[in-house]
Design an enzyme around this catalytic site. Structure first.
Site, PDB file in Angstrom:
ATOM      1  N   LYS A  50    -102.822 -32.159 -35.328  1.00  0.00           N
ATOM      2  CA  LYS A  50    -102.621 -31.848 -33.918  1.00  0.00           C
ATOM      3  C   LYS A  50    -101.283 -31.138 -33.751  1.00  0.00           C
ATOM      4  O   LYS A  50    -100.347 -31.363 -34.526  1.00  0.00           O
ATOM      5  CB  LYS A  50    -102.651 -33.093 -33.030  1.00  0.00           C
ATOM      6  N   ASN A  51    -101.214 -30.310 -32.699  1.00  0.00           N
ATOM      7  CA  ASN A  51     -99.911 -29.807 -32.274  1.00  0.00           C
ATOM      8  C   ASN A  51     -99.815 -29.893 -30.753  1.00  0.00           C
ATOM      9  O   ASN A  51     -99.769 -31.000 -30.211  1.00  0.00           O
ATOM     10  CB  ASN A  51     -99.573 -28.430 -32.841  1.00  0.00           C
ATOM     11  N   ASP A  52     -99.811 -28.805 -30.024  1.00  0.00           N
ATOM     12  CA  ASP A  52     -99.411 -28.821 -28.623  1.00  0.00           C
ATOM     13  C   ASP A  52    -100.226 -29.781 -27.755  1.00  0.00           C
ATOM     14  O   ASP A  52    -101.461 -29.689 -27.698  1.00  0.00           O
ATOM     15  CB  ASP A  52     -99.565 -27.429 -28.017  1.00  0.00           C
ATOM     16  N   TRP A 110    -106.016 -21.790 -27.998  1.00  0.00           N
ATOM     17  CA  TRP A 110    -104.599 -22.103 -28.056  1.00  0.00           C
ATOM     18  C   TRP A 110    -104.246 -22.959 -26.838  1.00  0.00           C
ATOM     19  O   TRP A 110    -105.111 -23.589 -26.236  1.00  0.00           O
ATOM     20  CB  TRP A 110    -103.770 -20.821 -28.110  1.00  0.00           C
ATOM     21  N   ARG A 178     -99.048 -15.962 -23.702  1.00  0.00           N
ATOM     22  CA  ARG A 178     -99.799 -17.182 -23.994  1.00  0.00           C
ATOM     23  C   ARG A 178     -99.335 -18.379 -23.168  1.00  0.00           C
ATOM     24  O   ARG A 178     -98.338 -18.320 -22.459  1.00  0.00           O
ATOM     25  CB  ARG A 178     -99.710 -17.517 -25.478  1.00  0.00           C
ATOM     26  N   ASP A 179    -100.118 -19.441 -23.300  1.00  0.00           N
ATOM     27  CA  ASP A 179     -99.800 -20.782 -22.795  1.00  0.00           C
ATOM     28  C   ASP A 179     -99.759 -20.850 -21.259  1.00  0.00           C
ATOM     29  O   ASP A 179     -98.771 -21.296 -20.676  1.00  0.00           O
ATOM     30  CB  ASP A 179     -98.462 -21.272 -23.360  1.00  0.00           C
ATOM     31  N   GLU A 226     -92.283 -20.482 -25.055  1.00  0.00           N
ATOM     32  CA  GLU A 226     -93.658 -20.961 -25.126  1.00  0.00           C
ATOM     33  C   GLU A 226     -93.835 -22.111 -24.133  1.00  0.00           C
ATOM     34  O   GLU A 226     -92.873 -22.692 -23.642  1.00  0.00           O
ATOM     35  CB  GLU A 226     -93.992 -21.452 -26.541  1.00  0.00           C
TER      36      GLU A 226
END
Length: 648
Positions: A50-52, A110, A178-179, A226
């Site tokens: 996992k990340n964000d 993402w 992004r994001d 980010e």
């Protein structure tokens, strides 16, 4: 500034001998070394990667927490959105993948954000959960321009489908784009999205989540940005301010934020950026409203990792995963003499999970080290420290039996610190060994709240304006705690140790997603359904590309059964999606235990798949089967089922 660890190395043997008293209950046995690196009470991914984190949404009394998950780690890059639910932001229940990768032409998903579209502005239905998420626009050879796409859920946020392959906000020639973080601007009746564009944040508005207009941008002056965040919050003096947050580079490289104003189109900062966390491993942070006081406080959490060493972890080899989150915090805005700043503390709900609290009372340290009788790898330590004059004050954590390995936290002159250089630092360069946060040297008291888990340490200083969160991969056998001072004496009062039970999730598992050309191994069919398989068609609410549809056996006149192989009811809930004929007992999905029907459901005479949740907690450990029955030959004489899943 000097390294705190270096100063501790100068402690003389005389000082150590002088501090031989063991603080706390003398009969407390050392805790057994943990056989795992998996966190005891912090969120960890069940497996792989996992990340964000993605900002949770609040649906029907639960928080739906999404995060980026890669089932193919470490061989292949590419993330889906996985879901966990919680009622208190402490204990989470895994619900499996909510938005699968490679479902449209734009590969993996993402970061982004989900919103509950209460007013049906996007046309997916009132209460639909809608994601605005970054994907690559028709990538070639694994690479394509970053753009923003819509996904939507009509089952309360459990599963999502893409709204086509075309971005609702195209790339427009940007290298980094992004994001997206979406909020509702109720005053103007529209949506607002903050999206990072390299070294700045762009602001976009939309009436319906589908058509967007760029309004302005904010240049952060902090390099590549980010994971933006944008929200209003009322301070402790009653004034309301806007906060713009980002994950930024530099030191410490965590969650930076500005306070200021937002007029619905542009953000104006009224002060220099500040850091919500001064450690090295509080990245991709998200915040969300506390439903009990949405104007006054928020929750927040982050990925406890750093892209500089994201793959450096013993958890992968020992436990088959890489991915741990911080504790969820309660965040408020306070007015200090030097301006407004966010302050955070562990969410109060954490205390309700305590399994034991040990009161160690008041401990005097007159230079050198004083070991505590307590030993452990997962706990919360609280203490009120006071002194008159000294150079350095703090605690050694995760101390080895010979005293050579430990992580140190405390206060040295004009800064607080967390130092991991002498144990378990994932940063081989040494650049991220000791984190610092400002401290007023005129102050002679401090409250320290320290959260230690098997691979992490979080230190909240006083009211939590300054926090240090870092990974510390200490040896599981290193369980000691020492108090220390140099250059004077200190009193550690109201010292307590709080322990928590194992709060790790039990992974959800899919009984069947009906995605193949034939039913999964062990499934049996009778009557008209002999030799059939899942139907590749589109139904609103479906997951993936196929469903179980008894119409495929010959239309409404078809009859028979489709039955799963036996499986163990080892989770508390059985979930599935259901549509089709409303004929109880004749078009139905049944749960069989010992051949007897113990749960049953039928359709609602529509072709829209809707979620069904069976509480099977009272059937734990029993062998069961799912059976789809179609004995109806008239109108709506068929049933559709998708995504049968066991979870807590």
């Amino acid at each position: 500034m000097r390294s705190t660890t270096s100063r501790l190395r100068l402690l003389s043997a005389v000082a150590l001998v002088a501090a031989t008293a063991v603080a706390g209950p003398t009969d407390a046995p050392p805790a057994a070394a943990a056989a795992t690196y998996r966190a005891q009470y912090h969120f960890t991914v069940p497996d792989h990667w996992k990340n964000d984190p993605q900002r949770p949404v609040y649906v029907n009394g639960k928080f739906y927490y999404y995060y980026l998950y890669n089932v193919d780690y470490p061989t292949t890059v590419g993330t889906a959105w996985r879901l966990a639910t919680t009622t208190d932001n402490v204990a989470f229940a895994d619900q499996g993948i909510a938005a699968p990768k490679n479902t449209n032409a734009n590969a993996d998903l993402w970061s982004g954000s989900a919103v509950v579209d209460t007013a049906n502005t996007a046309g997916f239905g009132a209460g639909a959960v809608v994601q605005l998420v970054t994907q690559q626009d028709h990538p070639v050879n694994g690479s394509g321009p970053q753009a923003q796409f819509l996904w939507y859920s009509i089952d309360g946020g459990r599963t999502f489908r893409p709204y086509g392959d075309t971005p609702v906000i195209p790339n427009g020639g940007r290298r980094d784009f992004r994001d997206p973080k979406v909020i509702r601007d109720s005053a103007r009746g529209r949506w607002v999205a903050a999206i990072t564009e390299g070294d700045r944040i762009g602001f976009f508005t939309s009436p319906d989540l589908k058509t967007w207009t760029r309004q302005s941008d904010f240049a952060g002056g902090m390099g590549i940005l980010e994971c933006p965040d944008l929200f209003p919050i009322r301070a402790d003096d009653g004034t309301t301010h806007w906060v713009l947050g980002v994950s930024a580079g530099g030191t410490p490289g965590t969650y930076a934020y500005w306070t200021g104003t937002f007029d619905g189109a542009a953000f104006t900062a009224d002060a220099a950026p500040q850091w919500l966390d001064h450690g090295f491993d509080w990245y991709a942070g998200v915040t969300w409203e506390d439903p009990a006081a949405p104007a006054d406080r928020r929750f927040g959490l982050a990925w406890m990792n750093n892209w500089a060493y994201a793959d450096t972890t013993p958890t992968r080899a020992a436990d088959g995963f890489n991915g741990t989150d911080s504790i969820v915090r309660q965040i408020t805005l306070k007015h200090y003499p030097d301006g407004y700043a966010l302050a955070s503390q562990p969410t109060p709900a954490l205390a309700s999970h305590a399994s034991s609290v040990t009161d160690l009372g008041t401990i005097q340290v007159n230079g050198g080290l004083v070991p505590l009788a307590y030993h452990g790898t997962a706990y919360q330590l609280d203490t009120d420290v006071s002194w008159t004059q000294l150079d350095n004050i703090g605690l050694q954590l995760r101390v080895s039996a010979d005293g050579t390995r430990h992580a140190d936290t405390g206060i040295y002159h004009d800064y607080s610190y967390l130092n991991r250089r002498q144990t378990g630092s994932p940063d081989t360069t040494g650049a991220r060994g000791e984190s610092h946060a400002p401290w007023d040297p005129a102050k002679k008291t401090a409250h320290l709240r320290i959260l230690v888990d098997r691979t992490t340490i979080e230190v909240f200083v006083d009211d939590g304006r300054y926090v240090h969160s870092s990974e510390v991969f200490a040896d599981p056998a290193d369980t000691g705690i020492n108090l220390y001072t140099t250059g004077g004496s200190a009193t550690y009062a109201n010292t307590t140790i709080t322990e928590f039970p194992d709060l790790s999730q039990r992974p959800a598992h899919v009984v069947s997603g009906f995605e193949g050309t034939s039913y999964d191994p062990g499934w049996t069919t009778t009557g008209s359904f002999t030799g059939t398989g899942p139907s590749f068609e589109y139904l609103p609410g479906m997951v993936g590309n196929a469903v179980l549809d008894t119409f495929a056996g010959g239309g409404d006149p078809a009859t028979g059964t489709i039955t799963s192989p036996p499986f163990t009811l080892d989770r508390n809930h059985l979930h599935f999606l259901l549509a089709g004929g409303n004929h109880p007992g004749r078009t139905s999905i049944n749960l069989l235990v010992n051949g007897q029907v113990v749960r049953t459901a039928t359709g609602d005479d529509t072709g829209v798949l809707k979620p069904v949740d069976w509480d099977v907690s009272g059937l734990q450990g029993q062998s069961a089967q799912v059976q789809v029955v179609d004995q109806e030959t008239g109108a709506w004489g068929h049933l559709m089922v998708d995504q049968v899943l066991l979870s807590d």
